[in-house]
Design a protein around this motif. Sequence first.
Motif, PDB file in Angstrom:
ATOM      1  N   ALA A  60      -2.748   5.360  -0.595  1.00  0.00           N
ATOM      2  CA  ALA A  60      -1.495   4.796  -1.256  1.00  0.00           C
ATOM      3  C   ALA A  60      -1.828   5.073  -2.682  1.00  0.00           C
ATOM      4  O   ALA A  60      -0.938   5.394  -3.646  1.00  0.00           O
ATOM      5  CB  ALA A  60      -1.097   3.251  -0.986  1.00  0.00           C
TER       6      ALA A  60
ATOM      7  N   LEU B   2       9.446  -5.061  -0.456  1.00  0.00           N
ATOM      8  CA  LEU B   2       8.606  -3.967  -0.836  1.00  0.00           C
ATOM      9  C   LEU B   2       9.603  -2.526  -0.681  1.00  0.00           C
ATOM     10  O   LEU B   2       9.019  -1.587  -0.635  1.00  0.00           O
ATOM     11  CB  LEU B   2       7.678  -3.712   0.366  1.00  0.00           C
TER      12      LEU B   2
ATOM     13  N   MET C 149      -0.266  -3.811  -1.581  1.00  0.00           N
ATOM     14  CA  MET C 149      -1.159  -4.119  -0.412  1.00  0.00           C
ATOM     15  C   MET C 149      -2.440  -4.759  -0.836  1.00  0.00           C
ATOM     16  O   MET C 149      -2.741  -5.603  -0.385  1.00  0.00           O
ATOM     17  CB  MET C 149      -1.667  -2.730   0.194  1.00  0.00           C
TER      18      MET C 149
ATOM     19  N   LEU D 192       2.837   0.500  -4.350  1.00  0.00           N
ATOM     20  CA  LEU D 192       2.591  -0.102  -2.875  1.00  0.00           C
ATOM     21  C   LEU D 192       1.200  -0.277  -2.700  1.00  0.00           C
ATOM     22  O   LEU D 192       0.941  -1.544  -2.171  1.00  0.00           O
ATOM     23  CB  LEU D 192       3.344   1.036  -1.955  1.00  0.00           C
TER      24      LEU D 192
ATOM     25  N   ASP E 135      -5.524   3.433   4.544  1.00  0.00           N
ATOM     26  CA  ASP E 135      -4.216   3.147   3.868  1.00  0.00           C
ATOM     27  C   ASP E 135      -4.071   2.754   2.330  1.00  0.00           C
ATOM     28  O   ASP E 135      -3.312   3.412   1.734  1.00  0.00           O
ATOM     29  CB  ASP E 135      -3.542   1.827   4.827  1.00  0.00           C
TER      30      ASP E 135
END
Lengths: 196, 301
Positions: B49, B206, B218, B214, B45
């Motif tokens: 991103a 967010l 994170m 992002l 993830d």
Amino acid sequence: MAMNNDFNEINLNDGDLNDTITFWDKLKNVFRGNSLWMLHYCTGCGAVELPPTMTSRFDMERIGMGPMATPRQADVLLITGYLSVKTLRRVIYTYEQMMEPKYVVGFGSCTLNGGIYYDSYATINKLDYYLPVDLYIAGCMPRPEAVMNGFKKLMDMIKKGEATGWKKYQRHYEDYYSPNQIRSLGEVYVKDEFHE
Amino acid sequence: MSYLIGLMLIVIAFLWQVTLEGFQRKVTAKVQRRVGPRWYQTFMDIFKAFSKSSISHGFIYDFGAMMTLGGTMATVVFLPFSGIVAFNGLDNFFVIIYLLAVGSLGMAMSAVGSGNPWASIGVMRALTQMVGYEVPFMIVVFGMIFGYGTSSISALVEVQAGGFLNWHLLRMPLGAIVGFISLMGMLAKKPYDTPIAPAEIASGPLVEYGGKHLGMLMLQHEFAVFIEVGLFVNLFLGGGGIVAYLIKYAAVYLFATIISAVLGRFKIEQVVYHFYKVPLALSLIQAAVVIFTGLGVEIWL
């Protein structure tokens, strides 16, 4: 409602859009293909198939998918069923807010050719005229198994670099997507209060 | 040499916390009778991103995102990790708390700079929640600092050496309970995830972040979790060697996960009332016991 023969028919698949060329492109596609965040934007009747796909029974998270709250964070836009002309405007705004690379999945026969609403004045027939659809999932509506299978197929396409709808949208916006959108919607006026 | 150790701490924090995040998602899935993602899903993830495109909403937006990531990474360097201290003498409780606030304020600045009203509501809720959980936590830790006469975290870890009977978990049980509840509030775990409620305010601060921004947030969240859980392990569970530290860390984090997997979400005023009722009362009792009787500090076994 514009008739189907009013639309430009051009070859959208000209040129090589495959981006899996260098090592870095391949690496990026591995990450993109293993982690997909979908925008939980629900149109039509397919939205009701998504909660069982996400929760305990079919558990979408085990293949790396999850729901996201806003278009900025999401990777994949789901058009779940018939799309009225009024909603199409919002879908186009939403699609253009998403970060590239972005993918569109059309659910059911309504996004293919209108389905049972083929002669309705209020819905569009073929989604591919307005947004570049990477994958269609057949059915009316597709069951969660079919939805999961479709997402696996989309992930394989991304890993191979075949899901290039967002590049098609950039390349053919002027001569294909924009005229088709304006023909169905009329003039599109965006009010931008923040930057005025 | 200090800088190399600091860099190493950041790498360890990234690898360990992101791996554990994957296990945490797996544990949540098992509680909900799902299969759950693969353990390396969070790595995928984050890297995904960072591989996406990103847009800016102005200078404040970009600068705040960098400030929150940089501030949180700087805090990781100052936190003692199983006795490893990068900058000797600076592993102070107040240094960590103030530097952690830099991260929160950077995020608030950046989110408000995006101009989205949901982001403003989320930031307001995050800061309100901070007022809620910090007061009981601070009272417990100030009692501890008063009792020992030092605010250095390494010194507070050293007084707990020699077996689990010396841990503050047993010396100050009320304080440990308050610390754990405050930890759940800091981590924004389930009853206290009001600031990032996805269904009500579209993930709060967010809301306008996408792509690389992002990814930065994170990463910041992972580092912040490493600091907050590490603070609890150091203050109440006695630190320990590298293996012991990581085991304690995993136990605390997964325990918080199991609790949060079965709970719903508070409203923001419920969060503040909740923190100002039971945890605040317990923390005052604990501080009074430590200050006036010395039980747990001077008087112990």
